[in-house]
Design a protein around this motif. Structure first.
Motif, PDB file in Angstrom:
ATOM      1  N   ARG A   1      -3.328  -3.555 -11.450  1.00 47.49           N
ATOM      2  CA  ARG A   1      -3.656  -2.740 -10.122  1.00 47.49           C
ATOM      3  C   ARG A   1      -5.057  -2.250 -10.364  1.00 47.49           C
ATOM      4  O   ARG A   1      -5.281  -2.044 -11.383  1.00 47.49           O
TER       5      ARG A   1
ATOM      6  N   ALA B   1       1.712  -5.722 -11.148  1.00 43.84           N
ATOM      7  CA  ALA B   1       1.030  -4.487 -10.635  1.00 43.84           C
ATOM      8  C   ALA B   1       0.698  -3.415 -11.392  1.00 43.84           C
ATOM      9  O   ALA B   1      -0.530  -2.929 -11.543  1.00 43.84           O
TER      10      ALA B   1
ATOM     11  N   VAL C   1       3.627   2.267 -11.612  1.00 39.93           N
ATOM     12  CA  VAL C   1       2.658   1.452 -11.453  1.00 39.93           C
ATOM     13  C   VAL C   1       1.244   1.925 -11.909  1.00 39.93           C
ATOM     14  O   VAL C   1       0.203   1.279 -12.875  1.00 39.93           O
TER      15      VAL C   1
ATOM     16  N   ALA D   1      -1.358  -6.198  -5.305  1.00 42.11           N
ATOM     17  CA  ALA D   1      -1.732  -5.462  -6.736  1.00 42.11           C
ATOM     18  C   ALA D   1      -1.204  -6.192  -7.799  1.00 42.11           C
ATOM     19  O   ALA D   1      -1.640  -5.962  -8.768  1.00 42.11           O
ATOM     20  N   SER D   2      -0.352  -7.282  -7.679  1.00 40.31           N
ATOM     21  CA  SER D   2       0.090  -7.989  -8.999  1.00 40.31           C
ATOM     22  C   SER D   2      -0.850  -8.654  -9.538  1.00 40.31           C
ATOM     23  O   SER D   2      -0.906  -9.335 -10.728  1.00 40.31           O
TER      24      SER D   2
ATOM     25  N   HIS E   1      -5.752  -0.460  -5.098  1.00 39.59           N
ATOM     26  CA  HIS E   1      -4.542  -0.646  -4.710  1.00 39.59           C
ATOM     27  C   HIS E   1      -3.730   0.773  -4.858  1.00 39.59           C
ATOM     28  O   HIS E   1      -3.000   0.963  -4.017  1.00 39.59           O
TER      29      HIS E   1
END
Length: 227
Positions: free
Chosen positions: A96, A92, A180, A137-138, A100
């Protein structure tokens, strides 16, 4: 009108996870068709999918039954999640989108607010949405599907207590989102691994209760079939 098999599959899975159908109980196509108000065709397809996911087993000369995982298999679920969730967070950080991040930050704000107010049931739902969004989001549909399946199975096998310090738990969520957002994959991985490890003590293995299948009627949502 043909009801999509995935809608039927979701309904049956939800009833297995919630304990409507107890572990080891028999699942007949006629019984399920009546319960969900559909034909046997989507029931048959749904049972095949649930068997591939490990929720259902088909026994020779006995038909489909709800699976009965062992304690070791249940423990393995937590081990797999501890490996895959940090991987998802690391991915993510690399993949991302702004959408997200917007959702993740919004969930953290809500979670922190509810934690300060002591609204435990809201926190349970928000936590599920947070981890689902983090997985999405990955940017890996396969990883997201695996994590979703793990969450269903863990909810099936374990009762999860609320943390004694929910504000701290949501601070951990916030730190993961910050990593992230910065694109720091290794920090996102490490923070998520620590968060998963701390949550282990909150899981209590459910003991199956023998008895009749509950009789509440579950009608499949047919909205998707109309569109």
């Amino acid at each position: 009108m043909r009801i999509p098999a995935h809608s039927v599959c979701t309904a049956i899975r939800d009833d297995i996870v919630s304990g409507v159908f107890e572990r080891g109980s028999r699942l007949t196509e006629d019984q399920l068709a009546r319960r969900y108000g559909v034909s046997r065709v989507p029931i048959r397809e749904a049972l095949r999918t649930l068997e591939s996911e490990g929720f259902v087993v088909t026994r020779r000369h006995a038909g489909a039954h709800v699976a009965e995982p062992t304690e070791q298999e249940a423990a393995d679920l937590l081990d797999m999640r501890a490996l895959l969730e940090p991987l998802g967070a690391a991915r993510a950080a690399q993949r991302r989108t702004e959408a997200h991040l917007k959702v993740l930050r919004g969930l953290v704000r809500l979670g922190q607010e509810r934690a300060r107010r002591g609204q435990g049931e809201d926190l349970r739902s928000l936590g599920g949405w947070f981890h689902e969004t983090l997985a999405q989001a990955s940017g890996s549909p396969a990883l997201t599907a695996l994590l979703t399946q793990l969450r269903h199975k863990i909810a099936w096998m374990y009762a999860v207590e609320q943390p004694s310090q929910p504000v701290e738990a949501w601070a951990e969520h916030g730190a993961i989102v910050d990593a992230v957002a910065r694109g720091d994959a290794e920090r996102a991985r490490a923070l998520t691994s620590l968060h998963a490890e701390r949550s282990l003590s909150l899981h209590r293995l459910k003991r199956p209760e023998r008895g009749r299948v509950r009789v509440s009627q579950h009608v499949v949502n047919t909205a998707s079939a109309r569109n």
